[in-house]
Design a protein around this motif. Structure first.
Motif, mmCIF file in Angstrom:
data_model
loop_
_atom_site.group_PDB
_atom_site.id
_atom_site.type_symbol
_atom_site.label_atom_id
_atom_site.label_comp_id
_atom_site.label_asym_id
_atom_site.label_seq_id
_atom_site.Cartn_x
_atom_site.Cartn_y
_atom_site.Cartn_z
ATOM 1 N N MET A 210 0.719 -1.243 -0.151
ATOM 2 C CA MET A 210 0.089 0.044 0.066
ATOM 3 C C MET A 210 1.048 1.302 -0.098
ATOM 4 N N ASP A 211 0.325 2.264 -0.682
ATOM 5 C CA ASP A 211 1.246 3.571 -0.883
ATOM 6 C C ASP A 211 0.606 4.558 0.044
ATOM 7 N N GLN A 212 1.268 5.367 0.641
ATOM 8 C CA GLN A 212 0.634 6.646 1.529
ATOM 9 C C GLN A 212 1.534 7.853 0.955
ATOM 10 N N GLY A 213 0.947 8.430 -0.036
ATOM 11 C CA GLY A 213 1.553 9.560 -0.607
ATOM 12 C C GLY A 213 2.037 8.768 -1.969
ATOM 13 N N PRO A 214 2.365 10.085 -3.154
ATOM 14 C CA PRO A 214 2.789 9.575 -4.285
ATOM 15 C C PRO A 214 3.890 8.474 -4.355
ATOM 16 N N LEU B 65 5.024 6.078 -2.383
ATOM 17 C CA LEU B 65 5.860 5.809 -1.157
ATOM 18 C C LEU B 65 5.019 4.480 -0.563
ATOM 19 N N ARG B 66 6.017 3.589 -0.391
ATOM 20 C CA ARG B 66 5.562 2.385 0.118
ATOM 21 C C ARG B 66 5.147 2.504 1.700
ATOM 22 N N TYR B 67 3.941 1.878 2.069
ATOM 23 C CA TYR B 67 3.225 2.073 3.359
ATOM 24 C C TYR B 67 2.513 0.957 3.768
ATOM 25 N N GLN B 68 2.622 0.439 5.136
ATOM 26 C CA GLN B 68 1.825 -0.752 5.331
ATOM 27 C C GLN B 68 1.770 -0.332 6.899
ATOM 28 N N PRO B 69 0.013 -0.072 7.344
ATOM 29 C CA PRO B 69 -0.035 0.260 8.654
ATOM 30 C C PRO B 69 0.543 -0.860 9.786
ATOM 31 N N PHE B 70 1.001 -0.145 10.794
ATOM 32 C CA PHE B 70 1.483 -1.049 11.914
ATOM 33 C C PHE B 70 2.972 -1.203 11.629
ATOM 34 N N TYR B 71 3.527 -1.302 10.699
ATOM 35 C CA TYR B 71 4.861 -1.650 10.128
ATOM 36 C C TYR B 71 5.777 -0.287 9.973
ATOM 37 N N CYS B 72 5.709 0.623 11.058
ATOM 38 C CA CYS B 72 6.466 1.985 10.855
ATOM 39 C C CYS B 72 7.865 1.789 10.583
ATOM 40 N N GLU B 73 8.505 0.747 11.533
ATOM 41 C CA GLU B 73 10.013 0.679 11.259
ATOM 42 C C GLU B 73 10.416 0.216 9.723
ATOM 43 N N GLU B 74 9.561 -0.649 9.193
ATOM 44 C CA GLU B 74 9.644 -0.937 7.848
ATOM 45 C C GLU B 74 9.338 0.141 6.840
ATOM 46 N N ASN B 75 8.225 0.785 7.158
ATOM 47 C CA ASN B 75 8.250 1.966 6.389
ATOM 48 C C ASN B 75 9.164 2.822 6.157
ATOM 49 N N PRO C 174 1.074 -8.127 7.186
ATOM 50 C CA PRO C 174 2.245 -7.711 7.014
ATOM 51 C C PRO C 174 2.383 -7.125 5.476
ATOM 52 N N PRO C 175 3.410 -6.388 5.404
ATOM 53 C CA PRO C 175 3.496 -5.608 4.031
ATOM 54 C C PRO C 175 3.965 -6.723 2.844
ATOM 55 N N PRO C 176 3.489 -6.253 1.826
ATOM 56 C CA PRO C 176 3.838 -7.205 0.676
ATOM 57 C C PRO C 176 5.084 -7.476 0.156
ATOM 58 N N TRP C 177 6.128 -6.509 0.708
ATOM 59 C CA TRP C 177 7.467 -6.676 0.384
ATOM 60 C C TRP C 177 8.308 -7.823 1.551
#
Length: 180
Positions: A1-5, A7-17, A138-141
């Motif tokens: 999921m992206d947050q902003g143009p 940008l990789r983003y996954q809720p609850f995974y701030c350290e990976e983001n 979890p994130p897709p990556w």
């Protein structure tokens, strides 16, 4: 999921983001830093987080943001603008910090983005329940690095990695970054 143009983003995974974000060209030129928000209580109360109702505090066990070379904070979980001027983000996010017991006083562990990207590893075990199921998708990556060293970043009393600031020192650091 992206947050902003883009940008990789996954809720609850701030350290990976943050790991991905600190290498993103969208942050512009200059040194970048990863900032872990922690407290002695093991809970760090923050305002303006999307996981809480507007105007309500949420007490994360920790939170991670990125600061760019202009002193702007990139907090992908915040309702504040992305990015936000560092002092604005600090004042808004911790507006109630002086009303909380001292054990909840925020500490900001600042690590260079380069050092963080080179050393951070998370196999995501901290996101699993007792049965081994993910508490949040979890994130897709793929997981980052090999093994797990997240705990090294979370103890506000540990001398490293990076430097640990209280709010006053973090304010001075952000002012210095913005004026460079």
């Amino acid at each position: 999921m992206d947050q902003g143009p883009g940008l990789r983003y996954q809720p609850f995974y701030c350290e990976e983001n943050a790991w991905w974000l600190c290498a993103d060209p969208a942050l512009g030129p200059g040194a970048r830093h990863v900032v872990f928000l922690v407290s002695r209580a093991g809970r760090c109360p923050l305002l303006h987080q999307r996981a809480a109702a507007p105007g309500r505090l949420i007490a994360w066990d920790y939170h991670v943001v990125v600061v760019d070379g202009q002193g702007r904070v990139w907090d992908q979980d915040s309702r504040l603008p992305l990015p936000s001027p560092g002092i604005t983000w600090l004042d808004e996010t911790f507006a109630l910090a002086d009303r909380l017991p001292a054990i909840y006083a925020p500490r900001l562990r600042v690590i260079s983005a380069e050092a963080f990207r080179a050393s951070f590893a998370s196999d995501r075990r901290h996101m699993r329940d007792r049965r081994g199921r993910f508490q949040h998708p979890p994130p897709p990556w793929p997981a980052i690095g090999e093994g797990m060293n997240l705990v090294h970043y979370l103890d506000p009393a540990a001398p490293r990695p990076g430097l640990v600031f209280d709010l006053a020192a973090a304010r001075r650091w952000l002012v210095d970054l913005a004026s460079e």
